[in-house]
Enzyme design. Sequence first.
Site, short mmCIF file in Angstrom:
data_model
loop_
_atom_site.label_atom_id
_atom_site.label_comp_id
_atom_site.label_asym_id
_atom_site.label_seq_id
_atom_site.Cartn_x
_atom_site.Cartn_y
_atom_site.Cartn_z
N PHE A 112 0.91 -1.10 -0.18
CA PHE A 112 -0.35 0.60 -0.16
C PHE A 112 0.66 1.29 0.41
CE2 PHE A 112 -3.18 3.11 1.75
CZ PHE A 112 -4.08 3.13 0.85
N ASP B 229 2.27 -5.81 7.61
CA ASP B 229 1.28 -4.76 7.50
C ASP B 229 0.09 -5.62 7.67
OD1 ASP B 229 -1.23 -2.97 6.85
OD2 ASP B 229 0.57 -1.71 6.70
N TYR C 30 -10.26 0.22 11.35
CA TYR C 30 -11.43 0.54 10.97
C TYR C 30 -11.69 -0.26 9.44
CZ TYR C 30 -8.21 3.47 8.41
OH TYR C 30 -7.11 3.62 7.12
N LYS C 31 -11.29 -0.98 8.71
CA LYS C 31 -11.04 -2.32 7.71
C LYS C 31 -12.39 -3.53 8.92
CE LYS C 31 -8.05 -0.41 5.09
NZ LYS C 31 -6.43 0.42 4.99
N ARG D 276 -13.56 -4.27 -6.54
CA ARG D 276 -13.14 -4.62 -5.54
C ARG D 276 -14.00 -5.25 -4.46
NH1 ARG D 276 -8.85 -2.34 -1.13
NH2 ARG D 276 -10.40 -1.03 -0.81
C1 LIG Z 1 -6.13 0.86 4.63
C2 LIG Z 1 -4.62 0.66 4.66
C3 LIG Z 1 -3.70 1.66 5.49
C4 LIG Z 1 -4.12 2.64 5.81
O1 LIG Z 1 -3.24 3.71 6.73
P1 LIG Z 1 -3.97 5.35 7.33
O2 LIG Z 1 -2.46 4.62 8.11
O3 LIG Z 1 -5.53 4.80 8.50
O4 LIG Z 1 -4.68 6.22 6.64
C5 LIG Z 1 -2.25 1.56 5.62
N1 LIG Z 1 -1.68 -0.21 4.41
C6 LIG Z 1 -2.30 -0.15 3.90
C7 LIG Z 1 -1.90 -2.05 3.80
C8 LIG Z 1 -3.66 -0.18 4.19
O5 LIG Z 1 -4.27 -0.67 3.42
#
Ligand SMILES: *Cc1c(COP(=O)(O)O)cnc(C)c1O
Length: 413
Positions: A127, A198, A223-224, A372
Amino acid sequence: MDTDTRAAAVARDRSDALAGFRDRFALPGGTVYLDGNSLGALPCATADRVARVVTAEWGRDLIRSWNVNEWMHMPTRVGDKIGRLIGAAPGQVLSADSTSVNVFKLAAGALRLRPDRRTVVSDRGNFPTDLYMVQGLSDLIGGRCELRVVEEGEVASAIDDTTALVMLTEVNYRTGWRHDMRKVTEAAHAKGALVLWDLAHSAGAFPVDLDGCGVDFAVGCGYKYLNGGPGAPAFLYVAKHWQDTLAVPLSGWLGHAAPFDFDLAYRPADGIRRQQCGTPPVLSMAALEVGVDLMLEADLAAVRAKSQALIDLFLARVEASCGEWGFRVVTPRDPAVRGSQVSIAHPEGFAIMQALIGRGVIGDFRAPDILRFGLTPLYVGYADVWDAVETLADIMRTGSWDRPENRRRGVVT
Ligand SMILES: *Cc1c(COP(=O)(O)O)cnc(C)c1O
Protein backbone atom coordinates in the site's frame (compact mmCIF):
# COMPACT_ATOMS: atom_id res chain seq x y z
CA MET A 1 -21.17 -27.56 -3.59
CA ASP A 2 -24.21 -26.22 -5.43
CA THR A 3 -23.45 -22.78 -6.84
CA ASP A 4 -26.16 -22.93 -9.48
CA THR A 5 -29.27 -21.63 -7.76
CA ARG A 6 -30.20 -18.77 -5.48
CA ALA A 7 -32.19 -21.22 -3.37
CA ALA A 8 -28.98 -23.11 -2.64
CA ALA A 9 -27.32 -19.87 -1.53
CA VAL A 10 -30.25 -19.11 0.77
CA ALA A 11 -30.03 -22.62 2.20
CA ARG A 12 -26.33 -22.15 2.94
CA ASP A 13 -27.09 -18.94 4.79
CA ARG A 14 -29.68 -20.81 6.83
CA SER A 15 -27.20 -23.44 7.97
CA ASP A 16 -24.30 -20.98 8.43
CA ALA A 17 -23.01 -20.94 12.02
CA LEU A 18 -21.94 -17.28 11.62
CA ALA A 19 -25.30 -16.09 10.26
CA GLY A 20 -26.40 -14.82 13.68
CA PHE A 21 -23.72 -12.11 13.63
CA ARG A 22 -25.47 -10.21 10.88
CA ASP A 23 -28.08 -8.82 13.28
CA ARG A 24 -25.30 -7.45 15.45
CA PHE A 25 -24.55 -4.90 12.72
CA ALA A 26 -26.68 -1.87 11.85
CA LEU A 27 -26.79 -2.26 8.08
CA PRO A 28 -29.20 -0.24 5.97
CA GLY A 29 -31.91 -2.18 4.13
CA GLY A 30 -31.64 -2.68 0.39
CA THR A 31 -27.85 -2.69 0.52
CA VAL A 32 -25.32 -5.43 -0.09
CA TYR A 33 -22.24 -4.07 1.62
CA LEU A 34 -19.06 -5.45 0.08
CA ASP A 35 -16.64 -2.77 1.25
CA GLY A 36 -15.86 -3.88 4.79
CA ASN A 37 -12.23 -4.14 3.69
CA SER A 38 -12.20 -0.36 3.38
CA LEU A 39 -14.64 0.77 6.08
CA GLY A 40 -16.12 -1.95 8.26
CA ALA A 41 -19.83 -1.84 9.07
CA LEU A 42 -21.27 -0.29 12.24
CA PRO A 43 -21.84 -2.74 15.11
CA CYS A 44 -25.23 -2.18 16.81
CA ALA A 45 -23.56 -1.78 20.20
CA THR A 46 -21.22 1.04 19.14
CA ALA A 47 -23.59 4.00 19.36
CA ASP A 48 -24.63 3.20 22.95
CA ARG A 49 -21.09 2.56 24.09
CA VAL A 50 -19.81 5.81 22.64
CA ALA A 51 -22.80 7.70 24.07
CA ARG A 52 -22.06 6.23 27.50
CA VAL A 53 -18.41 7.21 27.32
CA VAL A 54 -19.44 10.72 26.29
CA THR A 55 -22.18 11.35 28.85
CA ALA A 56 -21.25 9.23 31.87
CA GLU A 57 -17.48 9.07 31.62
CA TRP A 58 -16.56 12.38 30.03
CA GLY A 59 -19.64 14.36 31.09
CA ARG A 60 -20.03 13.17 34.68
CA ASP A 61 -16.73 11.67 35.79
CA LEU A 62 -14.68 14.22 33.90
CA ILE A 63 -10.94 13.99 34.44
CA ARG A 64 -11.32 11.27 37.06
CA SER A 65 -12.14 8.96 34.14
CA TRP A 66 -8.45 8.49 33.36
CA ASN A 67 -8.35 6.47 36.58
CA VAL A 68 -11.87 5.37 37.50
CA ASN A 69 -12.94 4.46 33.97
CA GLU A 70 -9.46 3.22 33.10
CA TRP A 71 -9.01 5.43 30.08
CA MET A 72 -5.27 5.26 30.62
CA HIS A 73 -5.29 1.49 30.10
CA MET A 74 -7.29 1.56 26.90
CA PRO A 75 -4.36 1.40 24.45
CA THR A 76 -2.94 -1.76 26.05
CA ARG A 77 -6.33 -3.29 26.87
CA VAL A 78 -7.62 -2.90 23.32
CA GLY A 79 -4.18 -3.84 22.03
CA ASP A 80 -4.22 -7.14 23.96
CA LYS A 81 -7.67 -7.91 22.57
CA ILE A 82 -6.46 -7.29 19.03
CA GLY A 83 -3.48 -9.46 19.91
CA ARG A 84 -5.83 -12.42 20.40
CA LEU A 85 -6.95 -12.00 16.78
CA ILE A 86 -3.44 -11.92 15.38
CA GLY A 87 -1.64 -14.55 17.42
CA ALA A 88 0.13 -12.20 19.81
CA ALA A 89 0.48 -13.04 23.50
CA PRO A 90 -0.49 -10.21 25.88
CA GLY A 91 1.78 -7.19 26.27
CA GLN A 92 2.89 -6.94 22.65
CA VAL A 93 0.14 -4.98 20.92
CA LEU A 94 -0.75 -1.34 21.42
CA SER A 95 -3.71 0.48 19.95
CA ALA A 96 -2.41 3.87 18.85
CA ASP A 97 -2.08 6.46 16.13
CA SER A 98 -2.73 5.66 12.47
CA THR A 99 -1.26 2.81 10.47
CA SER A 100 0.92 5.27 8.58
CA VAL A 101 2.38 6.75 11.77
CA ASN A 102 2.98 3.30 13.21
CA VAL A 103 4.87 2.27 10.07
CA PHE A 104 7.09 5.29 10.56
CA LYS A 105 7.73 4.56 14.23
CA LEU A 106 8.60 0.90 13.73
CA ALA A 107 10.60 1.33 10.52
CA ALA A 108 12.70 4.03 12.19
CA GLY A 109 13.22 1.84 15.24
CA ALA A 110 14.11 -1.18 13.11
CA LEU A 111 16.74 0.76 11.15
CA ARG A 112 18.45 1.70 14.39
CA LEU A 113 18.60 -1.96 15.38
CA ARG A 114 20.58 -2.67 12.19
CA PRO A 115 22.95 0.31 12.02
CA ASP A 116 25.35 -1.39 9.60
CA ARG A 117 22.61 -2.00 7.01
CA ARG A 118 20.65 0.55 5.02
CA THR A 119 18.13 -1.16 2.74
CA VAL A 120 14.38 -1.54 3.32
CA VAL A 121 12.94 -4.15 0.97
CA SER A 122 9.29 -3.95 -0.03
CA ASP A 123 7.23 -4.90 -3.06
CA ARG A 124 5.08 -3.25 -5.69
CA GLY A 125 1.96 -4.71 -4.10
CA ASN A 126 2.44 -2.72 -0.92
CA PHE A 127 0.00 0.00 0.00
CA PRO A 128 1.51 3.34 -1.03
CA THR A 129 1.39 4.97 2.38
CA ASP A 130 3.81 2.38 3.76
CA LEU A 131 6.27 3.21 0.99
CA TYR A 132 5.73 6.96 1.36
CA MET A 133 6.47 6.79 5.09
CA VAL A 134 9.81 5.09 4.46
CA GLN A 135 10.62 7.60 1.71
CA GLY A 136 9.97 10.42 4.19
CA LEU A 137 12.00 8.67 6.85
CA SER A 138 14.88 8.28 4.40
CA ASP A 139 14.82 12.01 3.60
CA LEU A 140 14.70 12.84 7.29
CA ILE A 141 17.81 10.82 8.08
CA GLY A 142 19.73 12.24 5.15
CA GLY A 143 19.30 9.28 2.82
CA ARG A 144 20.87 6.81 5.24
CA CYS A 145 18.22 4.33 4.24
CA GLU A 146 17.31 3.17 0.79
CA LEU A 147 13.89 1.81 -0.14
CA ARG A 148 14.05 -1.05 -2.61
CA VAL A 149 10.67 -1.93 -4.13
CA VAL A 150 10.72 -5.24 -6.02
CA GLU A 151 8.12 -7.28 -7.90
CA GLU A 152 5.71 -9.31 -5.83
CA GLY A 153 7.03 -12.82 -5.40
CA GLU A 154 10.63 -11.66 -5.73
CA VAL A 155 11.00 -10.46 -2.19
CA ALA A 156 12.82 -13.47 -0.78
CA SER A 157 15.53 -13.29 -3.45
CA ALA A 158 15.94 -9.52 -2.95
CA ILE A 159 16.93 -9.89 0.70
CA ASP A 160 20.66 -9.84 1.29
CA ASP A 161 23.17 -8.81 3.92
CA THR A 162 22.53 -5.11 3.29
CA THR A 163 18.82 -5.51 4.16
CA ALA A 164 17.87 -3.96 7.47
CA LEU A 165 14.13 -4.45 7.18
CA VAL A 166 11.62 -6.30 5.01
CA MET A 167 8.35 -4.38 5.05
CA LEU A 168 5.28 -5.89 3.41
CA THR A 169 1.51 -5.83 3.53
CA GLU A 170 0.40 -9.42 3.96
CA VAL A 171 -2.56 -9.14 1.57
CA ASN A 172 -2.33 -7.03 -1.57
CA TYR A 173 -5.06 -4.37 -1.30
CA ARG A 174 -5.77 -4.51 -5.03
CA THR A 175 -5.58 -8.16 -6.00
CA GLY A 176 -6.15 -9.94 -2.69
CA TRP A 177 -2.95 -11.97 -3.19
CA ARG A 178 -1.47 -13.11 0.10
CA HIS A 179 2.14 -13.53 1.10
CA ASP A 180 3.42 -16.54 3.00
CA MET A 181 4.20 -14.75 6.25
CA ARG A 182 6.16 -17.60 7.77
CA LYS A 183 8.33 -18.18 4.71
CA VAL A 184 9.18 -14.52 4.10
CA THR A 185 9.88 -13.96 7.79
CA GLU A 186 12.24 -16.94 7.83
CA ALA A 187 13.96 -15.76 4.65
CA ALA A 188 14.52 -12.32 6.18
CA HIS A 189 15.84 -13.71 9.45
CA ALA A 190 18.16 -16.11 7.60
CA LYS A 191 19.88 -13.02 6.15
CA GLY A 192 19.87 -11.13 9.43
CA ALA A 193 17.09 -8.74 8.42
CA LEU A 194 14.03 -7.75 10.48
CA VAL A 195 10.41 -7.89 9.28
CA LEU A 196 7.50 -5.48 9.54
CA TRP A 197 4.11 -6.78 8.40
CA ASP A 198 1.13 -4.56 7.65
CA LEU A 199 -2.01 -6.45 8.68
CA ALA A 200 -4.56 -3.92 7.38
CA HIS A 201 -6.24 -6.66 5.33
CA SER A 202 -5.50 -9.50 7.72
CA ALA A 203 -6.55 -8.58 11.27
CA GLY A 204 -10.14 -9.73 11.72
CA ALA A 205 -10.18 -11.28 8.24
CA PHE A 206 -8.46 -14.57 9.07
CA PRO A 207 -6.28 -16.07 11.80
CA VAL A 208 -2.78 -14.60 11.93
CA ASP A 209 0.05 -16.13 13.98
CA LEU A 210 2.58 -13.37 14.65
CA ASP A 211 4.24 -15.08 17.62
CA GLY A 212 4.26 -18.45 15.88
CA CYS A 213 5.86 -17.01 12.74
CA GLY A 214 8.54 -15.24 14.77
CA VAL A 215 7.55 -11.83 13.39
CA ASP A 216 9.47 -8.84 14.72
CA PHE A 217 7.03 -5.99 14.09
CA ALA A 218 3.55 -5.45 12.69
CA VAL A 219 1.00 -2.71 12.20
CA GLY A 220 -2.65 -2.74 11.20
CA CYS A 221 -5.85 -0.89 10.76
CA GLY A 222 -8.82 -0.47 13.12
CA TYR A 223 -11.50 0.66 10.68
CA LYS A 224 -11.41 -2.16 8.14
CA TYR A 225 -12.07 -5.76 9.23
CA LEU A 226 -12.14 -4.73 12.91
CA ASN A 227 -15.18 -2.49 12.39
CA GLY A 228 -13.81 0.27 14.61
CA GLY A 229 -15.35 3.17 12.70
CA PRO A 230 -13.99 5.85 10.36
CA GLY A 231 -10.49 6.89 11.35
CA ALA A 232 -10.38 4.36 14.20
CA PRO A 233 -7.01 4.10 15.95
CA ALA A 234 -4.60 1.65 14.38
CA PHE A 235 -2.42 -0.85 16.24
CA LEU A 236 1.18 -1.97 16.36
CA TYR A 237 2.93 -5.13 17.48
CA VAL A 238 6.46 -5.38 18.83
CA ALA A 239 7.71 -8.86 19.72
CA LYS A 240 8.52 -9.08 23.40
CA HIS A 241 12.25 -9.57 22.90
CA TRP A 242 12.60 -6.28 20.99
CA GLN A 243 10.55 -4.06 23.24
CA ASP A 244 13.25 -2.78 25.53
CA THR A 245 15.90 -2.21 22.85
CA LEU A 246 13.71 -0.69 20.14
CA ALA A 247 14.20 3.07 20.02
CA VAL A 248 11.21 5.32 19.35
CA PRO A 249 11.52 8.26 16.98
CA LEU A 250 8.38 9.92 18.37
CA SER A 251 9.40 10.14 22.01
CA GLY A 252 6.24 11.49 23.56
CA TRP A 253 5.40 11.83 27.23
CA LEU A 254 3.09 8.82 27.41
CA GLY A 255 5.90 6.57 26.23
CA HIS A 256 8.03 7.90 29.08
CA ALA A 257 8.91 5.58 31.95
CA ALA A 258 7.17 7.91 34.41
CA PRO A 259 4.99 10.44 32.57
CA PHE A 260 3.62 12.01 35.71
CA ASP A 261 7.06 12.75 37.14
CA PHE A 262 7.27 15.39 34.40
CA ASP A 263 11.04 14.96 34.12
CA LEU A 264 12.65 17.28 31.63
CA ALA A 265 14.61 14.42 30.12
CA TYR A 266 13.07 11.63 28.09
CA ARG A 267 13.43 8.15 29.53
CA PRO A 268 11.62 5.42 27.59
CA ALA A 269 9.18 3.10 29.32
CA ASP A 270 9.84 -0.61 29.22
CA GLY A 271 7.43 -2.82 27.35
CA ILE A 272 4.96 -2.01 24.62
CA ARG A 273 3.92 1.26 26.29
CA ARG A 274 7.14 2.81 24.98
CA GLN A 275 5.46 2.93 21.56
CA GLN A 276 2.73 5.21 22.80
CA CYS A 277 3.34 8.81 21.91
CA GLY A 278 0.52 11.02 23.16
CA THR A 279 -2.93 10.88 24.71
CA PRO A 280 -5.19 8.14 23.33
CA PRO A 281 -8.33 9.16 21.39
CA VAL A 282 -10.74 7.79 23.99
CA LEU A 283 -13.98 8.15 22.03
CA SER A 284 -12.74 6.45 18.90
CA MET A 285 -10.92 3.81 20.89
CA ALA A 286 -14.17 3.01 22.70
CA ALA A 287 -15.82 2.46 19.31
CA LEU A 288 -12.91 0.32 18.18
CA GLU A 289 -13.16 -1.84 21.30
CA VAL A 290 -16.80 -2.66 20.48
CA GLY A 291 -15.78 -3.86 17.02
CA VAL A 292 -12.90 -5.91 18.39
CA ASP A 293 -15.06 -7.47 21.14
CA LEU A 294 -17.60 -8.51 18.52
CA MET A 295 -14.90 -10.06 16.36
CA LEU A 296 -13.58 -11.94 19.40
CA GLU A 297 -16.94 -13.65 19.78
CA ALA A 298 -16.53 -15.25 16.35
CA ASP A 299 -14.47 -18.32 15.57
CA LEU A 300 -11.81 -16.94 13.22
CA ALA A 301 -11.29 -20.32 11.57
CA ALA A 302 -14.99 -20.33 10.68
CA VAL A 303 -14.66 -16.74 9.44
CA ARG A 304 -11.79 -17.80 7.23
CA ALA A 305 -13.62 -20.86 5.86
CA LYS A 306 -16.73 -18.82 5.05
CA SER A 307 -14.79 -16.00 3.42
CA GLN A 308 -13.15 -18.49 1.06
CA ALA A 309 -16.50 -20.13 0.27
CA LEU A 310 -17.97 -16.67 -0.47
CA ILE A 311 -15.07 -15.88 -2.82
CA ASP A 312 -15.50 -19.24 -4.57
CA LEU A 313 -19.22 -18.58 -5.02
CA PHE A 314 -18.52 -15.06 -6.31
CA LEU A 315 -16.04 -16.33 -8.89
CA ALA A 316 -18.32 -19.19 -9.97
CA ARG A 317 -21.20 -16.78 -10.47
CA VAL A 318 -19.07 -14.28 -12.39
CA GLU A 319 -18.02 -17.09 -14.68
CA ALA A 320 -21.61 -18.30 -15.10
CA SER A 321 -23.39 -14.93 -15.49
CA CYS A 322 -20.79 -12.42 -16.63
CA GLY A 323 -18.58 -14.50 -18.93
CA GLU A 324 -19.28 -12.53 -22.09
CA TRP A 325 -18.31 -9.02 -20.92
CA GLY A 326 -14.59 -9.34 -20.66
CA PHE A 327 -14.02 -9.31 -16.91
CA ARG A 328 -10.61 -10.54 -15.86
CA VAL A 329 -10.32 -12.31 -12.52
CA VAL A 330 -7.48 -10.72 -10.58
CA THR A 331 -7.72 -12.63 -7.30
CA PRO A 332 -5.96 -16.01 -7.11
CA ARG A 333 -8.12 -19.12 -7.50
CA ASP A 334 -6.15 -20.85 -4.77
CA PRO A 335 -7.58 -20.01 -1.33
CA ALA A 336 -4.19 -20.58 0.28
CA VAL A 337 -2.79 -17.43 -1.35
CA ARG A 338 -5.61 -14.97 -0.95
CA GLY A 339 -7.16 -12.77 1.71
CA SER A 340 -10.84 -11.94 2.21
CA GLN A 341 -11.54 -9.84 -0.86
CA VAL A 342 -12.19 -10.64 -4.49
CA SER A 343 -11.24 -8.40 -7.40
CA ILE A 344 -12.12 -8.43 -11.06
CA ALA A 345 -10.80 -6.05 -13.68
CA HIS A 346 -12.57 -4.31 -16.56
CA PRO A 347 -11.55 -1.27 -18.68
CA GLU A 348 -14.85 0.40 -17.70
CA GLY A 349 -14.44 -0.64 -14.07
CA PHE A 350 -15.06 2.81 -12.60
CA ALA A 351 -18.41 3.36 -14.31
CA ILE A 352 -19.49 -0.22 -13.66
CA MET A 353 -18.77 0.15 -9.96
CA GLN A 354 -20.69 3.44 -9.84
CA ALA A 355 -23.66 1.70 -11.46
CA LEU A 356 -23.42 -1.14 -8.93
CA ILE A 357 -23.35 1.29 -6.03
CA GLY A 358 -26.38 3.01 -7.55
CA ARG A 359 -28.16 -0.33 -7.34
CA GLY A 360 -27.23 -0.86 -3.69
CA VAL A 361 -24.24 -3.16 -4.18
CA ILE A 362 -21.37 -1.32 -2.54
CA GLY A 363 -17.83 -2.28 -3.47
CA ASP A 364 -15.05 0.04 -4.56
CA PHE A 365 -12.76 0.83 -7.45
CA ARG A 366 -8.98 0.86 -7.48
CA ALA A 367 -7.16 2.42 -10.41
CA PRO A 368 -6.61 1.64 -13.12
CA ASP A 369 -9.35 -0.95 -13.68
CA ILE A 370 -10.10 -3.01 -10.58
CA LEU A 371 -13.52 -3.63 -9.06
CA ARG A 372 -12.94 -4.72 -5.52
CA PHE A 373 -15.34 -6.56 -3.24
CA GLY A 374 -14.58 -7.21 0.42
CA LEU A 375 -16.31 -10.33 1.69
CA THR A 376 -16.75 -10.00 5.43
CA PRO A 377 -18.38 -13.18 6.77
CA LEU A 378 -19.93 -11.66 9.88
CA TYR A 379 -22.38 -9.61 7.86
CA VAL A 380 -22.22 -10.86 4.28
CA GLY A 381 -24.03 -14.05 3.26
CA TYR A 382 -24.17 -16.36 0.28
CA ALA A 383 -27.42 -14.88 -1.04
CA ASP A 384 -25.78 -11.42 -0.88
CA VAL A 385 -22.99 -12.65 -3.11
CA TRP A 386 -25.50 -14.22 -5.47
CA ASP A 387 -27.51 -11.00 -5.67
CA ALA A 388 -24.40 -8.84 -6.14
CA VAL A 389 -23.24 -10.82 -9.16
CA GLU A 390 -26.75 -10.96 -10.64
CA THR A 391 -26.95 -7.18 -10.32
CA LEU A 392 -23.58 -6.90 -12.04
CA ALA A 393 -24.82 -9.14 -14.85
CA ASP A 394 -27.96 -7.03 -15.23
CA ILE A 395 -25.94 -3.80 -15.41
CA MET A 396 -23.79 -5.31 -18.16
CA ARG A 397 -26.69 -6.89 -20.05
CA THR A 398 -28.71 -3.65 -20.14
CA GLY A 399 -25.66 -1.41 -20.59
CA SER A 400 -26.94 0.76 -17.73
CA TRP A 401 -23.38 1.39 -16.52
CA ASP A 402 -22.75 3.51 -19.62
CA ARG A 403 -24.29 6.76 -18.40
CA PRO A 404 -22.61 10.11 -17.76
CA GLU A 405 -23.49 10.08 -14.05
CA ASN A 406 -21.43 6.90 -13.65
CA ARG A 407 -18.31 8.62 -14.92
CA ARG A 408 -18.21 11.41 -12.37
CA ARG A 409 -15.38 10.90 -9.89
CA GLY A 410 -15.55 11.97 -6.24
CA VAL A 411 -12.52 12.59 -4.05
CA VAL A 412 -12.67 9.01 -2.78
CA THR A 413 -13.10 6.12 -5.20
C1 LIG B 1 -5.87 1.13 4.62
C2 LIG B 1 -4.42 0.88 4.71
C3 LIG B 1 -3.59 1.77 5.39
C4 LIG B 1 -4.16 3.05 5.90
O1 LIG B 1 -3.33 3.77 6.69
P1 LIG B 1 -3.90 5.02 7.52
O2 LIG B 1 -2.73 5.58 8.15
O3 LIG B 1 -4.93 4.46 8.45
O4 LIG B 1 -4.58 5.93 6.56
C5 LIG B 1 -2.24 1.44 5.53
N1 LIG B 1 -1.75 0.29 4.99
C6 LIG B 1 -2.55 -0.56 4.30
C7 LIG B 1 -1.99 -1.80 3.72
C8 LIG B 1 -3.90 -0.27 4.13
O5 LIG B 1 -4.66 -1.09 3.43
